[in-house]
Design a protein around this motif. Structure first.
Motif, PDB file in Angstrom:
ATOM      1  N   GLU A  72     -36.995 -32.583 -19.515  1.00  0.00           N
ATOM      2  CA  GLU A  72     -36.829 -34.035 -19.548  1.00  0.00           C
ATOM      3  C   GLU A  72     -35.512 -34.420 -20.217  1.00  0.00           C
ATOM      4  N   VAL A  73     -35.156 -33.731 -21.291  1.00  0.00           N
ATOM      5  CA  VAL A  73     -33.961 -34.080 -22.066  1.00  0.00           C
ATOM      6  C   VAL A  73     -32.682 -33.610 -21.375  1.00  0.00           C
ATOM      7  N   LEU A  74     -32.746 -32.448 -20.730  1.00  0.00           N
ATOM      8  CA  LEU A  74     -31.592 -31.873 -20.023  1.00  0.00           C
ATOM      9  C   LEU A  74     -30.369 -31.670 -20.935  1.00  0.00           C
ATOM     10  N   PRO A  75     -30.504 -30.807 -21.948  1.00  0.00           N
ATOM     11  CA  PRO A  75     -29.349 -30.476 -22.775  1.00  0.00           C
ATOM     12  C   PRO A  75     -28.369 -29.612 -21.996  1.00  0.00           C
ATOM     13  N   ALA A  76     -27.187 -29.419 -22.559  1.00  0.00           N
ATOM     14  CA  ALA A  76     -26.207 -28.534 -21.919  1.00  0.00           C
ATOM     15  C   ALA A  76     -26.703 -27.100 -21.898  1.00  0.00           C
ATOM     16  N   GLN A  77     -27.400 -26.697 -22.960  1.00  0.00           N
ATOM     17  CA  GLN A  77     -27.819 -25.297 -23.097  1.00  0.00           C
ATOM     18  C   GLN A  77     -29.193 -25.224 -23.756  1.00  0.00           C
ATOM     19  N   VAL A  78     -29.995 -24.295 -23.295  1.00  0.00           N
ATOM     20  CA  VAL A  78     -31.252 -23.934 -23.952  1.00  0.00           C
ATOM     21  C   VAL A  78     -31.151 -22.475 -24.370  1.00  0.00           C
ATOM     22  N   THR A  79     -31.421 -22.217 -25.638  1.00  0.00           N
ATOM     23  CA  THR A  79     -31.427 -20.854 -26.162  1.00  0.00           C
ATOM     24  C   THR A  79     -32.867 -20.437 -26.394  1.00  0.00           C
ATOM     25  N   ASP A 136     -36.700 -36.617 -32.656  1.00  0.00           N
ATOM     26  CA  ASP A 136     -35.288 -36.313 -32.906  1.00  0.00           C
ATOM     27  C   ASP A 136     -34.602 -35.820 -31.639  1.00  0.00           C
ATOM     28  N   VAL A 137     -35.264 -34.903 -30.942  1.00  0.00           N
ATOM     29  CA  VAL A 137     -34.683 -34.305 -29.738  1.00  0.00           C
ATOM     30  C   VAL A 137     -34.371 -35.384 -28.712  1.00  0.00           C
ATOM     31  N   TYR A 138     -35.333 -36.261 -28.473  1.00  0.00           N
ATOM     32  CA  TYR A 138     -35.130 -37.332 -27.487  1.00  0.00           C
ATOM     33  C   TYR A 138     -34.091 -38.335 -27.977  1.00  0.00           C
ATOM     34  N   GLY A 139     -34.027 -38.548 -29.281  1.00  0.00           N
ATOM     35  CA  GLY A 139     -33.067 -39.496 -29.824  1.00  0.00           C
ATOM     36  C   GLY A 139     -31.641 -38.981 -29.811  1.00  0.00           C
ATOM     37  N   LEU A 140     -31.466 -37.679 -29.931  1.00  0.00           N
ATOM     38  CA  LEU A 140     -30.131 -37.101 -29.998  1.00  0.00           C
ATOM     39  C   LEU A 140     -29.416 -37.099 -28.652  1.00  0.00           C
ATOM     40  N   LYS A 141     -30.114 -36.809 -27.582  1.00  0.00           N
ATOM     41  CA  LYS A 141     -29.462 -36.606 -26.292  1.00  0.00           C
ATOM     42  C   LYS A 141     -28.525 -37.762 -25.897  1.00  0.00           C
ATOM     43  N   PRO A 142     -28.954 -39.019 -25.967  1.00  0.00           N
ATOM     44  CA  PRO A 142     -28.059 -40.083 -25.475  1.00  0.00           C
ATOM     45  C   PRO A 142     -26.895 -40.414 -26.397  1.00  0.00           C
ATOM     46  N   ILE A 143     -26.914 -39.942 -27.642  1.00  0.00           N
ATOM     47  CA  ILE A 143     -25.844 -40.341 -28.572  1.00  0.00           C
ATOM     48  C   ILE A 143     -24.785 -39.250 -28.767  1.00  0.00           C
ATOM     49  N   PHE A 154     -16.520 -34.954 -37.493  1.00  0.00           N
ATOM     50  CA  PHE A 154     -15.810 -34.061 -38.401  1.00  0.00           C
ATOM     51  C   PHE A 154     -15.318 -32.779 -37.724  1.00  0.00           C
ATOM     52  N   GLY A 155     -15.577 -32.637 -36.409  1.00  0.00           N
ATOM     53  CA  GLY A 155     -15.001 -31.521 -35.673  1.00  0.00           C
ATOM     54  C   GLY A 155     -15.970 -30.550 -35.036  1.00  0.00           C
ATOM     55  N   ALA A 156     -17.270 -30.714 -35.236  1.00  0.00           N
ATOM     56  CA  ALA A 156     -18.224 -29.821 -34.577  1.00  0.00           C
ATOM     57  C   ALA A 156     -18.098 -29.960 -33.066  1.00  0.00           C
ATOM     58  N   GLN A 157     -18.156 -28.834 -32.369  1.00  0.00           N
ATOM     59  CA  GLN A 157     -18.015 -28.836 -30.913  1.00  0.00           C
ATOM     60  C   GLN A 157     -19.360 -28.758 -30.195  1.00  0.00           C
ATOM     61  N   GLY A 158     -20.418 -28.807 -30.975  1.00  0.00           N
ATOM     62  CA  GLY A 158     -21.756 -28.815 -30.416  1.00  0.00           C
ATOM     63  C   GLY A 158     -22.766 -29.086 -31.517  1.00  0.00           C
ATOM     64  N   ILE A 159     -23.952 -29.510 -31.124  1.00  0.00           N
ATOM     65  CA  ILE A 159     -25.066 -29.729 -32.047  1.00  0.00           C
ATOM     66  C   ILE A 159     -26.241 -28.892 -31.565  1.00  0.00           C
ATOM     67  N   ASN A 162     -36.381 -42.018 -43.493  1.00  0.00           N
ATOM     68  CA  ASN A 162     -35.285 -41.613 -42.617  1.00  0.00           C
ATOM     69  C   ASN A 162     -33.996 -41.349 -43.395  1.00  0.00           C
ATOM     70  N   ILE A 163     -34.138 -40.801 -44.596  1.00  0.00           N
ATOM     71  CA  ILE A 163     -32.983 -40.423 -45.404  1.00  0.00           C
ATOM     72  C   ILE A 163     -33.070 -38.931 -45.703  1.00  0.00           C
ATOM     73  N   PRO A 164     -32.063 -38.143 -45.300  1.00  0.00           N
ATOM     74  CA  PRO A 164     -30.886 -38.531 -44.525  1.00  0.00           C
ATOM     75  C   PRO A 164     -31.236 -38.788 -43.056  1.00  0.00           C
ATOM     76  N   ASP A 165     -30.420 -39.603 -42.433  1.00  0.00           N
ATOM     77  CA  ASP A 165     -30.604 -39.967 -41.032  1.00  0.00           C
ATOM     78  C   ASP A 165     -30.077 -38.830 -40.151  1.00  0.00           C
ATOM     79  N   VAL A 166     -30.971 -38.166 -39.454  1.00  0.00           N
ATOM     80  CA  VAL A 166     -30.601 -36.993 -38.657  1.00  0.00           C
ATOM     81  C   VAL A 166     -29.643 -37.359 -37.526  1.00  0.00           C
ATOM     82  N   LEU A 167     -29.881 -38.486 -36.877  1.00  0.00           N
ATOM     83  CA  LEU A 167     -29.007 -38.879 -35.774  1.00  0.00           C
ATOM     84  C   LEU A 167     -27.599 -39.207 -36.275  1.00  0.00           C
TER      85      LEU A 167
END
Length: 237
Positions: free
Chosen positions: A83-90, A55-62, A35-40, A21-26
């Protein structure tokens, strides 16, 4: 000001090359936000060669900024994002084995398919965007799918920028003007970098968001992640 969504696929690629788990994606995603990103942005693929389903499931709640999930709309992919319900799907037209996105949708030929998928996503409150080139018939066709946004595929612009930037930007300006007239919001991505981003942003009216991964993460190796993000954001002012 256009928003910067950082694609963290390349961080996952580096992790997967060694295992563990190096680097840690989350953590990297949270650092990008700090650092200023307005989205992931993530683009999980069936072989999980970079971003994984875990990763996808781990990212949503954080995440505290917008979460954008890109991908080919297989049933497995759609089940995951519903299931994850992101803000946007591309939605991208990539076959499963493609190295990277290299074309936009034929929105005329694929209209019915896209319309059905987009309707399903929007019923769950997910904003939709579809990857398109600058052919005007594909911009018009995007409107018929019911999508909220289009994402302009910018590799042709990036390839021609150093030779003739005015010629390179011209078809994107026409595509953006048409999209604006149709009420479609505009995102952009693919091979945008510190050299060509500011000119693109200056010339594309009402550009909502750019999604940048490979170039930004590569620059971060030399500049540091925080500095790289700030330099990209400066290009978007």
């Amino acid at each position: 000001m256009s928003r910067l969504s950082v694609n963290i696929n390349k961080i996952a690629t580096l992790r997967n090359a060694r295992g563990g788990n190096i680097p840690d994606v989350l953590k990297a995603a949270k650092d990008c936000e700090r650092f200023g990103a307005q989205g992931i942005t993530v683009h999980p693929r069936p072989d999980e060669r970079h971003i994984t389903r875990k990763d996808v499931y781990g990212l949503k709640p954080i995440l505290s900024t917008e979460f954008n999930i890109e991908g080919y709309p297989s049933r497995e992919f759609l089940n995951m994002v519903l299931e994850v319900l992101p803000a946007q799907v591309t939605l991208v037209p990539d076959p499963p084995d493609v190295l990277t996105s290299n074309a936009g949708w034929d929105t005329v030929a694929d209209r019915d398919k896209l319309k059905e998928i987009i309707s399903e996503l929007k019923k769950s409150g997910i904003r939709t965007s579809i990857f398109v080139d600058t052919q005007l018939e594909n911009i018009r066709g995007a409107l018929d799918t019911g999508t909220d946004r289009i994402e302009l595929y910018t590799e042709p612009y990036a390839n021609e920028y150093s030779t003739n930037r005015d010629k390179a930007i011209a078809p994107f300006v026409k595509a953006a003007e048409l999209a604006n007239s149709l009420g479609l919001e505009i995102n952009a991505g693919h091979d945008l970098n510190l050299e060509n981003l500011a000119f693109f942003n200056e010339n594309i009216p009402n550009l909502k968001e750019v999604s940048i991964g490979h170039a930004l993460i590569s620059d971060a190796l030399y500049l540091g992640l925080e500095n790289a993000i700030q330099l990209y954001k400066r290009c978007l002012k």
